[in-house]
Motif scaffolding. Structure first.
Motif, mmCIF file in Angstrom:
data_model
loop_
_atom_site.group_PDB
_atom_site.id
_atom_site.type_symbol
_atom_site.label_atom_id
_atom_site.label_comp_id
_atom_site.label_asym_id
_atom_site.label_seq_id
_atom_site.Cartn_x
_atom_site.Cartn_y
_atom_site.Cartn_z
ATOM 1 N N THR A 186 0.866 -1.181 0.000
ATOM 2 C CA THR A 186 0.000 0.000 0.000
ATOM 3 C C THR A 186 0.898 1.224 0.000
ATOM 4 N N ASP A 187 0.279 2.403 0.035
ATOM 5 C CA ASP A 187 1.074 3.628 0.123
ATOM 6 C C ASP A 187 1.877 3.679 1.419
ATOM 7 N N GLN A 188 1.438 2.933 2.426
ATOM 8 C CA GLN A 188 2.079 3.000 3.743
ATOM 9 C C GLN A 188 2.997 1.814 4.028
ATOM 10 N N TRP A 189 2.662 0.633 3.512
ATOM 11 C CA TRP A 189 3.383 -0.576 3.879
ATOM 12 C C TRP A 189 4.137 -1.180 2.702
ATOM 13 N N SER A 190 5.346 -1.686 2.990
ATOM 14 C CA SER A 190 6.120 -2.394 1.966
ATOM 15 C C SER A 190 7.034 -3.412 2.636
ATOM 16 N N LEU A 191 7.465 -4.388 1.868
ATOM 17 C CA LEU A 191 8.431 -5.382 2.291
ATOM 18 C C LEU A 191 9.636 -5.330 1.373
ATOM 19 N N PHE A 192 10.827 -5.650 1.894
ATOM 20 C CA PHE A 192 12.010 -5.682 1.036
ATOM 21 C C PHE A 192 12.857 -6.914 1.339
#
Length: 230
Positions: A186-192
């Motif tokens: 989402t605009d707020q959450w990410s994984l790397f």
């Protein structure tokens, strides 16, 4: 009409405040790696081999351009190495009949492990090659490493004896690099996810040029999650 100083301050601060929206984030990162040491003394180069280590940390990120981010924070790091397993021969007890040492010997398997622990403060630049939902990026920087202690273990015939000691420089610098993928949920959450490498710039023990100085290196995989702050 009298203009309030607070209104003027708010007006001039508004662009700075707006620029900060969605331009900063926090991330939690965990990495497992293989680590080892490079010794200045060539006579000792085969005495130590790689072992497993890890790090875990919390980072603050700041966007400084369309594709550039700066990251800093703190993390706990454990860098490890071990000695090859050796088969040693030990003399047995005295013969009770003659009072002389027995001629035969016993065999014993011995191996040593050294786990060095640090608090690191990294400073990293992350560049995104792509700006899509699945972003490819590269990361480069260095870390200030503050030595905590060393957990030294001796395993002899399956029995482990451990102790905590201090036997390293209190501070050293290391270079860091990674190539990774960032998935934006989402605009707020990410994984790397990123393969990463680390190499000491200054020695962890001894002085630069000292034949007993050593340099840690490591390579492994990091995973983490990121949340936008605004």
């Amino acid at each position: 009409m009298k203009i309030s100083p607070l209104f003027v301050l708010t007006l001039f601060s508004l662009p700075i405040w707006m620029y900060g929206q969605n331009h900063s984030a926090l991330d939690v990162q965990f990495g497992g790696h293989r680590s080892g040491i490079i010794l200045e003394n060539p006579l000792l180069k085969d005495e130590y081999i790689e072992h497993n280590g890890f790090h875990v940390g919390l980072h603050y990120q700041r966007k400084i351009g369309q594709r550039w981010w700066l990251r800093t924070g703190g993390r706990f790091t454990e860098l490890s190495y071990k000695t090859p397993e050796k088969l040693l021969r030990w003399g047995t007890d005295f013969d009770p009949d003659t009072g002389l040492p027995r001629i035969d010997t016993t065999r014993s398997k011995v191996q040593f492990f050294h786990n060095h622990r640090y608090i690191e403060i990294p400073l990293l630049a992350r560049y995104f090659f792509t700006k899509t939902k699945l972003g490819l990026y590269a990361e480069l920087g260095f870390s200030s490493s503050f030595y905590l202690n060393t957990r030294a273990s001796n395993i002899q015939d399956g029995i482990r004896i451990s102790e905590t000691q201090k036997d390293s420089n209190p501070f050293h610098l290391a270079g860091l690099a990674a190539l990774g993928l960032n998935y934006q949920f989402t605009d707020q959450w990410s994984l790397f996810f990123q393969p990463s490498i680390r190499h000491d710039i200054t020695p962890t023990a001894g002085k630069t040029g000292d034949r007993y100085s050593n340099y840690f290196y490591s390579y492994g995989i990091d995973v983490g999650g990121r949340i936008a702050l605004n």
